[in-house]
Scaffold this motif. Structure first.
Motif: not given
Length: 599
Positions: A390-394, A425-429, A444-447
């Motif tokens: 999965l890919v999640y964009v914050d 998880v793709l994130a800005w801040n 389970t999660v990579e940032v």
């Protein structure tokens, strides 16, 4: 108002730099911090961020933390805004193995580009609303000094006349500095101008005789061993001059004393600020500088018994000021980070109709496929084909933290029946607790970090032209050895040791290719050398970080090594069965990492 609660950070700094003893007695009664330390009205403040946002926040106050509005409460403002669009804003960094040059950060580049894109007109557009806010902050007996040179000085004078009124003009001060420069085409330029205006010329503070103030300044300066000979001689020479303030031409040399130099390109001499602050404020008054630079205004205001607020949009400037103030052993002050480049960029340019549209563009730039709304209603989710990932964009409006990572982890088990191997998880801040959250959900999660200049690129190019050209990198993080606790008759001795530092990918740091390669080598060979500053809160409450012990690279009292911090601290603290110890590190590029460990 302040930006949203998650977008601002508060830190109480209690200057206590590492010493040869490497022991610090923590006593809450001596820290002047109660249940709500931010609400202490006498805290001086160092603010990182756009001064437009900072001043709006100061005018509005913050009911959530008890900080009152400062409308009409500031007694003196001095600003030294940039003069010339051709200036080189690179910062020289001295690292083991040689020097490198860091280009301005994304937020600085954004600010400078807007300031100069149409030349002088853009510069005046930048300055005008800021001067208007400064007038709102000034008290009825307050004054403002605007330091400028020949590039734009005459234009700025017109703005000042309009905003403050010609009738409130006080002086055009000429700062004449000795120079050896020669030219065959024009008379050598050897002065700046400082325009002084009052909020109300009939009520302004003006100390025509500053002899007593200067004597006090000299005494407090002489009393500090770490601020020795060079500057003291300079002050002594000043005290021999006429006891009255001079006329409007001030002959004051550039900074030369090694004890005053902080290696900041546009640093102004303390004698210059001492004269301004002594003349136009009284002890206990509030002095502000919204282009803080090297921190001269705050440093001098502290010595003269004034309260102060200083801000800067540059992270290097913020680090220079912080270290300078700790060296000076100032009273506890509040460090605040305000504003958010990505958020301001998104709202200011209206690049996308919705956050969901932006999320899908970012997802595709990463190489993921968005789910259809029939599959998943949340447009921030997508997947990588054939990988069960999965890919999640914050959102750029949020700080990514534990709650986001928990949601991403749960999605691997629940979204479309579950069975996903992991979620990226793709994130800005990022929030204060991101390092510990990454450790908690690492199975389970990579940032990954979205490049900070992506919105700027999307403003100039179509997304299709960026496919394959955008690099997402891992977040920087700090690791510690297990914190040791030894119970003694005096309390608990905590031993905190840095273990490793993983730097943000050099690809996402504004460097030239040769300097980027030098950073890669240092990351591999001596990663902790990238730590510029680190500090400890031995009793972290989960909300406000109280920096009660600090060390930084130029502090040589312990290890005589200006290029490295010490990596161990022994703190003697009151006994507790359980406590949260928070360690915060800032690297040479201004990136922060935080670790919280329960002992």
């Amino acid at each position: 108002m302040w930006p949203t609660a998650t977008a601002r950070r508060h830190e109480v700094v209690l200057p206590a730099k590492a010493s040869s003893a490497m022991r610090f007695q923590s006593n809450q009664n001596n820290l002047n911090v109660q249940n709500n330390p931010i609400a202490q009205k006498d805290f001086n403040r160092l603010i990182y961020g756009d001064n437009l946002l900072a001043m709006q926040a100061l005018l509005a106050g913050d009911p959530a933390t008890g900080l009152p509005s400062l409308r009409g409460k500031v007694d003196l403002i001095y600003i030294d805004p940039p003069f010339d669009s051709k200036a080189d804003y690179r910062t020289k960094l001295t690292l083991p193995g040689g020097d490198i040059s860091q280009k301005p950060t994304t937020i600085e580049q954004f600010a400078y580009a807007d300031t100069w894109k149409d030349g002088t007109v853009s510069y005046l557009r930048m300055l005008y609303p800021r001067l208007v806010l400064m007038r709102e902050l000034l008290s009825d007996h307050g004054s403002i000094y605007v330091h400028i040179d020949w590039h734009v000085g005459h234009y700025v004078k017109v703005l000042m006349d309009e905003i403050f009124g010609k009738e409130n003009f006080v002086n055009e001060i000429v700062w004449h500095y000795p120079s050896m420069s020669r030219t065959d085409t024009f008379f050598p330029r050897k002065h700046d101008c400082i325009y002084c205006y009052a909020k109300d010329n009939d009520n302004r503070v003006f100390n025509a005789d500053d002899e007593l103030v200067r004597e006090k300044y000299a005494e407090t300066t002489v009393s500090r061993a770490n601020y020795a000979a060079g500057f003291n001689n300079d002050v002594a020479g000043y005290l021999k001059s006429d006891t009255k303030l001079s006329d409007d031409v001030w002959t004051i040399g550039h900074v030369k004393s090694k004890n005053e130099i902080v290696n900041y390109a546009t640093q102004k001499p303390e004698k210059l600020l001492q004269r301004i602050i002594a003349a136009s404020s009284n002890e206990g008054d509030l002095v502000c500088d919204f282009f803080g630079g090297s921190g001269t205004t705050a440093a001098v205001a502290e010595r003269l018994g004034r309260r102060w607020i200083t801000s800067d949009i540059g992270k290097p400037a913020t680090l220079v000021m912080r270290k300078r103030l700790i060296d000076q052993e100032v009273k506890p002050f509040l460090y605040q980070a305000i504003g958010d480049y990505q958020k301001e960029m998104l709202h200011g340019t209206r690049l996308f109709k919705s956050i969901g549209d932006l999320s899908q563009v970012v997802m595709q730039l990463y190489g993921a496929i968005p789910f259809t709304t029939d599959q998943v209603l949340d447009r921030n989710f997508g997947f990588i084909k054939d990988e069960r990932t999965l890919v999640y964009v914050d959102s750029p409006n949020k700080l990514t933290g534990r709650a986001t990572l928990r949601r991403a982890s749960e999605a691997t088990q629940s979204l479309l029946g579950g069975g996903w191997k992991r979620c990226i998880v793709l994130a800005w801040n990022f929030s204060f607790d991101i390092s510990t959250a990454i450790e908690e959900y690492k199975q389970t999660v990579e940032v990954l970090v979205i490049p900070p200049d992506l919105l700027d690129k999307l403003k100039k190019q179509e997304p299709k032209n960026l496919y394959g050209k955008v690099r997402f990198s891992g977040l920087q993080y700090l690791t510690l050895h297990p914190i040791e606790k030894q119970e003694t008759a005096d309390g608990d001795v905590l031993t905190v040791r840095l273990k490793d530092y993983v730097q943000l990918s050099p690809e996402n740091i504004p460097l030239d290719d040769k300097d980027r390669e030098a950073v890669r080598r240092l990351m591999a060979e001596d990663p902790l050398a990238l730590i510029e500053y680190w500090s400890i809160d031995p009793d972290y409450d989960g909300q406000t970080f109280r920096s009660t012990w600090q060390d930084y690279r130029e502090n040589t009292a312990q290890d005589h090594d200006p290029l490295h911090c010490v990596y161990r601290a022994d703190l003697t603290v009151p006994h507790r069965d359980s406590r949260a110890v928070c360690v915060k590190a800032v690297d040479v590029f201004g990136f922060e990492s935080v670790v919280v460990e329960r002992v």
